[in-house]
Motif scaffolding. Structure first.
Motif, PDB file in Angstrom:
ATOM      1  N   CYS A 143      -5.905  13.933  -8.657  1.00 54.97           N
ATOM      2  CA  CYS A 143      -4.875  14.034  -7.629  1.00 54.97           C
ATOM      3  C   CYS A 143      -3.495  14.132  -8.273  1.00 54.97           C
ATOM      4  CB  CYS A 143      -4.940  12.838  -6.682  1.00 54.97           C
ATOM      5  SG  CYS A 143      -6.246  12.987  -5.458  1.00 54.97           S
ATOM      6  N   LYS A 144      -3.285  13.369  -9.325  1.00 50.43           N
ATOM      7  CA  LYS A 144      -2.008  13.432 -10.027  1.00 50.43           C
ATOM      8  C   LYS A 144      -1.772  14.845 -10.574  1.00 50.43           C
ATOM      9  CE  LYS A 144       0.336  11.935 -14.163  1.00 50.43           C
ATOM     10  NZ  LYS A 144       0.174  11.284 -15.462  1.00 50.43           N
ATOM     11  N   ASP A 145      -2.788  15.424 -11.156  1.00 50.80           N
ATOM     12  CA  ASP A 145      -2.659  16.772 -11.708  1.00 50.80           C
ATOM     13  C   ASP A 145      -2.280  17.771 -10.623  1.00 50.80           C
ATOM     14  OD1 ASP A 145      -3.248  15.831 -14.197  1.00 50.80           O
ATOM     15  OD2 ASP A 145      -5.314  16.566 -14.215  1.00 50.80           O
ATOM     16  N   GLU A 146      -2.909  17.629  -9.464  1.00 48.49           N
ATOM     17  CA  GLU A 146      -2.587  18.512  -8.349  1.00 48.49           C
ATOM     18  C   GLU A 146      -1.122  18.361  -7.953  1.00 48.49           C
ATOM     19  OE1 GLU A 146      -4.306  20.887  -6.422  1.00 48.49           O
ATOM     20  OE2 GLU A 146      -5.483  20.785  -8.250  1.00 48.49           O
ATOM     21  N   PHE A 147      -0.689  17.129  -7.904  1.00 44.83           N
ATOM     22  CA  PHE A 147       0.699  16.854  -7.509  1.00 44.83           C
ATOM     23  C   PHE A 147       1.686  17.415  -8.527  1.00 44.83           C
ATOM     24  CE2 PHE A 147       4.545  14.251  -7.347  1.00 44.83           C
ATOM     25  CZ  PHE A 147       4.847  14.294  -5.990  1.00 44.83           C
ATOM     26  N   THR A 148       1.421  17.204  -9.795  1.00 46.81           N
ATOM     27  CA  THR A 148       2.358  17.648 -10.834  1.00 46.81           C
ATOM     28  C   THR A 148       2.470  19.173 -10.882  1.00 46.81           C
ATOM     29  OG1 THR A 148       0.640  17.524 -12.540  1.00 46.81           O
ATOM     30  CG2 THR A 148       2.033  15.602 -12.265  1.00 46.81           C
ATOM     31  N   LYS A 149       1.424  19.853 -10.450  1.00 52.19           N
ATOM     32  CA  LYS A 149       1.453  21.310 -10.423  1.00 52.19           C
ATOM     33  C   LYS A 149       2.427  21.824  -9.369  1.00 52.19           C
ATOM     34  CE  LYS A 149      -3.300  21.896 -11.362  1.00 52.19           C
ATOM     35  NZ  LYS A 149      -4.553  22.408 -10.767  1.00 52.19           N
ATOM     36  N   ALA A 150       2.472  21.130  -8.236  1.00 46.77           N
ATOM     37  CA  ALA A 150       3.314  21.596  -7.129  1.00 46.77           C
ATOM     38  C   ALA A 150       3.788  20.433  -6.260  1.00 46.77           C
ATOM     39  CB  ALA A 150       2.518  22.594  -6.287  1.00 46.77           C
TER      40      ALA A 150
ATOM     41  N   MET B 280       0.835  -1.207   0.000  1.00 41.96           N
ATOM     42  CA  MET B 280       0.000   0.000   0.000  1.00 41.96           C
ATOM     43  C   MET B 280       0.869   1.256   0.000  1.00 41.96           C
ATOM     44  SD  MET B 280      -3.205  -0.880   0.084  1.00 41.96           S
ATOM     45  CE  MET B 280      -4.358   0.123   1.033  1.00 41.96           C
ATOM     46  N   VAL B 281       0.409   2.246  -0.690  1.00 40.61           N
ATOM     47  CA  VAL B 281       1.088   3.545  -0.701  1.00 40.61           C
ATOM     48  C   VAL B 281       0.061   4.629  -0.385  1.00 40.61           C
ATOM     49  CG1 VAL B 281       2.904   2.888  -2.328  1.00 40.61           C
ATOM     50  CG2 VAL B 281       0.734   3.765  -3.176  1.00 40.61           C
ATOM     51  N   THR B 282       0.561   5.782  -0.027  1.00 36.40           N
ATOM     52  CA  THR B 282      -0.332   6.893   0.287  1.00 36.40           C
ATOM     53  C   THR B 282      -0.385   7.892  -0.863  1.00 36.40           C
ATOM     54  OG1 THR B 282       0.187   6.659   2.629  1.00 36.40           O
ATOM     55  CG2 THR B 282      -0.805   8.728   1.955  1.00 36.40           C
ATOM     56  N   ASP B 283      -1.589   8.225  -1.213  1.00 35.24           N
ATOM     57  CA  ASP B 283      -1.820   9.296  -2.175  1.00 35.24           C
ATOM     58  C   ASP B 283      -1.535  10.592  -1.426  1.00 35.24           C
ATOM     59  OD1 ASP B 283      -3.124  11.399  -3.525  1.00 35.24           O
ATOM     60  OD2 ASP B 283      -4.610  10.057  -4.374  1.00 35.24           O
ATOM     61  N   LEU B 284      -0.453  11.264  -1.788  1.00 37.31           N
ATOM     62  CA  LEU B 284      -0.020  12.434  -1.017  1.00 37.31           C
ATOM     63  C   LEU B 284      -0.965  13.619  -1.140  1.00 37.31           C
ATOM     64  CD1 LEU B 284       3.823  12.405  -1.712  1.00 37.31           C
ATOM     65  CD2 LEU B 284       2.599  11.499   0.263  1.00 37.31           C
ATOM     66  N   VAL B 285      -1.815  13.590  -2.135  1.00 39.41           N
ATOM     67  CA  VAL B 285      -2.717  14.715  -2.340  1.00 39.41           C
ATOM     68  C   VAL B 285      -3.941  14.621  -1.437  1.00 39.41           C
ATOM     69  CG1 VAL B 285      -4.134  15.944  -4.023  1.00 39.41           C
ATOM     70  CG2 VAL B 285      -1.890  15.069  -4.681  1.00 39.41           C
ATOM     71  N   CYS B 286      -4.625  13.488  -1.489  1.00 41.91           N
ATOM     72  CA  CYS B 286      -5.848  13.369  -0.691  1.00 41.91           C
ATOM     73  C   CYS B 286      -5.659  12.513   0.547  1.00 41.91           C
ATOM     74  CB  CYS B 286      -6.990  12.836  -1.552  1.00 41.91           C
ATOM     75  SG  CYS B 286      -6.777  11.126  -2.058  1.00 41.91           S
ATOM     76  N   GLY B 287      -4.514  11.844   0.663  1.00 41.61           N
ATOM     77  CA  GLY B 287      -4.227  11.081   1.871  1.00 41.61           C
ATOM     78  C   GLY B 287      -4.767   9.661   1.875  1.00 41.61           C
ATOM     79  N   SER B 288      -5.370   9.218   0.788  1.00 39.52           N
ATOM     80  CA  SER B 288      -5.912   7.863   0.726  1.00 39.52           C
ATOM     81  C   SER B 288      -4.791   6.831   0.663  1.00 39.52           C
ATOM     82  CB  SER B 288      -6.754   7.677  -0.537  1.00 39.52           C
ATOM     83  OG  SER B 288      -7.763   8.617  -0.621  1.00 39.52           O
ATOM     84  N   ASN B 289      -5.042   5.682   1.248  1.00 39.49           N
ATOM     85  CA  ASN B 289      -4.135   4.563   1.071  1.00 39.49           C
ATOM     86  C   ASN B 289      -4.593   3.788  -0.152  1.00 39.49           C
ATOM     87  OD1 ASN B 289      -2.385   4.863   3.303  1.00 39.49           O
ATOM     88  ND2 ASN B 289      -4.040   4.202   4.629  1.00 39.49           N
ATOM     89  N   ILE B 290      -3.675   3.589  -1.083  1.00 39.84           N
ATOM     90  CA  ILE B 290      -4.039   2.877  -2.301  1.00 39.84           C
ATOM     91  C   ILE B 290      -3.028   1.791  -2.618  1.00 39.84           C
ATOM     92  CG2 ILE B 290      -5.452   4.628  -3.445  1.00 39.84           C
ATOM     93  CD1 ILE B 290      -2.944   5.696  -4.752  1.00 39.84           C
ATOM     94  N   ASP B 291      -3.501   0.823  -3.341  1.00 34.03           N
ATOM     95  CA  ASP B 291      -2.664  -0.281  -3.795  1.00 34.03           C
ATOM     96  C   ASP B 291      -2.013   0.142  -5.115  1.00 34.03           C
ATOM     97  OD1 ASP B 291      -1.665  -2.657  -4.858  1.00 34.03           O
ATOM     98  OD2 ASP B 291      -3.287  -3.834  -3.974  1.00 34.03           O
TER      99      ASP B 291
END
Ligand SMILES: [Zn+2]
Length: 50
Positions: free
Chosen positions: A34-41, A1-12
């Motif tokens: 979420c990816k788009d948000e991350f790539t922006k900053a 599992m990893v954490t989606d750094l944008v929304c905080g969800s745990n995802i596989d």
């Protein structure tokens, strides 16, 4: 599992909606929004990580 750094969800990694390579590391996200948000900053989200 990893954490989606944008929304905080745990995802596989296998079921991630999106992934992004940044500084030789792969980050996983629940979806492209979420990816788009991350790539922006990326720094903004990486800083939050403990
Ligand atoms: Zn997300």
């Amino acid at each position: 599992m990893v954490t989606d750094l944008v929304c905080g969800s745990n995802i596989d990694e296998m079921n991630a909606g999106a992934s992004y390579n940044y500084k030789r590391q792969t980050y996983y996200f629940c979806g492209t929004s979420c990816k788009d948000e991350f790539t922006k900053a990326p720094v903004k989200f990486l800083k939050k990580r403990g």
